[in-house]
Design an enzyme around this catalytic site. Structure first.
Site, mmCIF file in Angstrom:
data_model
loop_
_atom_site.group_PDB
_atom_site.id
_atom_site.type_symbol
_atom_site.label_atom_id
_atom_site.label_comp_id
_atom_site.label_asym_id
_atom_site.label_seq_id
_atom_site.Cartn_x
_atom_site.Cartn_y
_atom_site.Cartn_z
ATOM 1 N N LYS A 99 26.239 66.178 23.155
ATOM 2 C CA LYS A 99 25.674 67.257 23.961
ATOM 3 C C LYS A 99 26.705 68.388 24.013
ATOM 4 O O LYS A 99 27.728 68.279 24.678
ATOM 5 C CB LYS A 99 25.354 66.806 25.378
ATOM 6 C CG LYS A 99 24.593 67.873 26.175
ATOM 7 C CD LYS A 99 25.213 68.093 27.529
ATOM 8 C CE LYS A 99 24.598 69.293 28.237
ATOM 9 N NZ LYS A 99 24.868 70.585 27.572
ATOM 10 N N GLU A 153 39.258 64.695 28.888
ATOM 11 C CA GLU A 153 40.255 65.768 28.792
ATOM 12 C C GLU A 153 39.780 66.832 29.770
ATOM 13 O O GLU A 153 38.818 67.557 29.512
ATOM 14 C CB GLU A 153 40.339 66.300 27.365
ATOM 15 C CG GLU A 153 41.570 67.141 27.122
ATOM 16 C CD GLU A 153 41.259 68.626 27.144
ATOM 17 O OE1 GLU A 153 41.584 69.256 28.180
ATOM 18 O OE2 GLU A 153 40.719 69.141 26.169
ATOM 19 N N GLU A 162 42.455 76.872 38.779
ATOM 20 C CA GLU A 162 42.496 77.234 37.360
ATOM 21 C C GLU A 162 41.707 78.529 37.146
ATOM 22 O O GLU A 162 40.489 78.549 37.307
ATOM 23 C CB GLU A 162 41.914 76.104 36.515
ATOM 24 C CG GLU A 162 42.117 76.266 35.032
ATOM 25 C CD GLU A 162 41.640 75.051 34.238
ATOM 26 O OE1 GLU A 162 42.027 74.940 33.066
ATOM 27 O OE2 GLU A 162 40.881 74.229 34.784
#
Length: 473
Positions: free
Chosen positions: A167, A242, A376
């Site tokens: 996906k 990750e 972030e």
């Protein structure tokens, strides 16, 4: 389009793919949901019965054929990346080369999956460890590297003998389609690799709940990664994640300042700062902070912002309006908290393009109260902090949650070795702003993820060890 059991599928549901540099629709593609995902998983399960038993040489040949096809189409692949992601064409060209490198590497690794013979404590026994493919793997990839993140996951999976359902990110599905066109043209057996484009929650829920999926591999935000881990718990799947990063970039007074400044340009402003290992916090020893800041601001001011298809562009657009607003908010907050803009700081309006551009920005006098220090940013913003001692900067650099990548500039070998050990990150670059290579492990610690991708290490999560004890009496 969807690609299930070796066939391309159209559906009534369509998704518009938008060029972030222009805001215009490039193309619309067919999407699927739970039903199509379940069908793709079933085809992968059936294909695994034979694919999992093929030799490493056979699997290597299919990957090598795909490599050749991608090399032939490299210009087309790079242009596709730039159109749907926005990054400058030279950066997209490097991504294509990286994507091909993963396929090349694992085409070779497919032939080097070794087991072990264990010395027995009983002379009448023979002990072995076999290494076998996990089974059906579900891969979910991000938009910031829409081609290389696909091959970094699929190549080791296929090399190990696993089958895959992919996906890709909804905003960048065209690169995925191009890769699967190459798989199809290479003659990859039906069901070995399947592509499902569509709503993340619906597809993800089927992937995590379906017992036929034995492994989930994901690259993306820590928030989504945690949810996938929770959802996969009931069927105890293998997991590799990750996740988010918040990379410190440390510059000591003995560093080569010019090299350190150039390193920030590489680490921070590639892909408009939209990379998981992008520099987030620049810590400069206070004795050289003014010099460093002035040189960085001067070089950043010369970066060219614009449509990635145009010559000379260094920084492309952010991926969408939400990303642009987040960057704008972080910069505004930093200024309110005492930061000083010494380059950029504004939404960039291009006379020919109406995309999501933000000026490459440098903020001096950053502090720990700013949002940019803990969240972030994922944009072209470089905040500069100062420090006095090595012990101080280590403590500040080691983020409580994130642990993906860190950077350090120094000419002192002993200090470099100390920093290598002290920084709590999965990847550390000493005088190196671009440490990621195909042959090395890539991944984080703490809430930045689990498992590694790349090199021989990237194969491990797609294999299971089976212990066999033979009584020879």
């Amino acid at each position: 389009m969807l690609y299930i059991n070796g066939e391309w599928r159209e559906t009534e549901n369509k998704l518009d793919v938008i060029n972030p540099a222009t805001g215009k629709v490039i193309r619309n593609v067919a999407t699927g949901g739970k039903v199509e995902t379940k069908e793709a998983i079933e085809s992968a399960r059936e294909a695994f019965r034979s694919w999992g038993k093929t030799t490493g040489n056979v699997r290597s040949n299919y990957l090598s054929k795909t490599v050749q096809l991608m090399k032939e189409k490299s210009e087309e692949l790079a242009e596709t990346i730039t159109l749907e992601n926005g990054k400058p064409l030279p950066d997209a060209t490097r991504e294509v080369a990286g994507a091909i490198a993963f396929l090349e590497w694992y085409a070779e690794e497919a032939k080097r999956i070794y087991g072990d013979t264990i010395p027995a404590s009983d002379p009448d026994k023979h002990l072995m460890v076999l290494r076998e493919p996990v089974g059906v793997c579900a891969a979910i990839t991000p938009w910031n590297f829409p081609l290389s993140m696909i091959t970094r996951k699929i190549a080791p999976a296929l090399a190990a003998g696993c089958t895959v359902v992919l996906k890709p990110a909804d905003v960048t599905p065209l690169s995925a389609i191009k890769v699967f066109e190459c798989f199809h043209e290479a003659g990859l057996p039906a069901g070995v690799a399947n592509l499902v484009i569509g709503p993340a929650e619906e597809i993800g829920n089927e992937m995590t709940s379906n017992p036929d999926v034995r492994k989930i591999t994901f690259t993306g935000s820590t928030r989504v990664g945690k949810q996938l881990i929770r959802d996969s718990a009931d069927t105890v799947k293998k997991i590799s994640m990750e996740l988010g990063g918040h990379a410190p970039y440390i510059v000591f007074e003995d560093a080569d300042i010019e090299a350190a400044v150039d390193g920030v340009l590489t680490s921070k402003f590639v892909n408009a700062g939209q990379t998981c290992i992008s520099t987030n916090r620049i810590y400069v020893e206070e004795t050289v902070a003014e010099e460093f800041s002035a040189k960085l601001a001067e070089k950043v001011s010369r970066l060219v912002v614009g449509n990635g298809l145009k010559n000379g562009v260094n920084v492309g657009p952010l991926i969408n309006k939400a990303a642009l607003e987040k960057v704008e908010n972080h910069v505004e907050n930093a200024v309110k908290q005492g930061g000083k803009l010494i380059s950029g700081g504004n939404v960039f309006t291009h006379k020919n393009d109406s995309g999501y551009f933000f000026e490459p920005t440098v903020i001096q006098y950053a502090n720990d109260q700013m949002q940019i220090t803990t969240e972030e940013t994922f944009g072209p913003v470089a905040p500069i902090y100062t420090f006095k001692t090595e012990a101080e900067v280590v403590e500040r650099a080691n983020h409580a949650e994130y642990g993906l990548a860190a950077y350090c500039y120094t000419k002192d070998l002993s200090r470099g070795l100390r920093m290598m050990r002290a920084l709590e990150y999965g990847i550390v670059g000493i005088n190196d702003p671009a440490p990621a290579v195909v042959q090395a492990p890539f991944g984080g610690v703490k809430e930045s993820g689990m498992g590694k991708e790349g090199g021989k290490y990237g194969l491990e999560d797609y294999l299971e060890e089976k212990y066999v004890s033979i009584n020879m009496k």
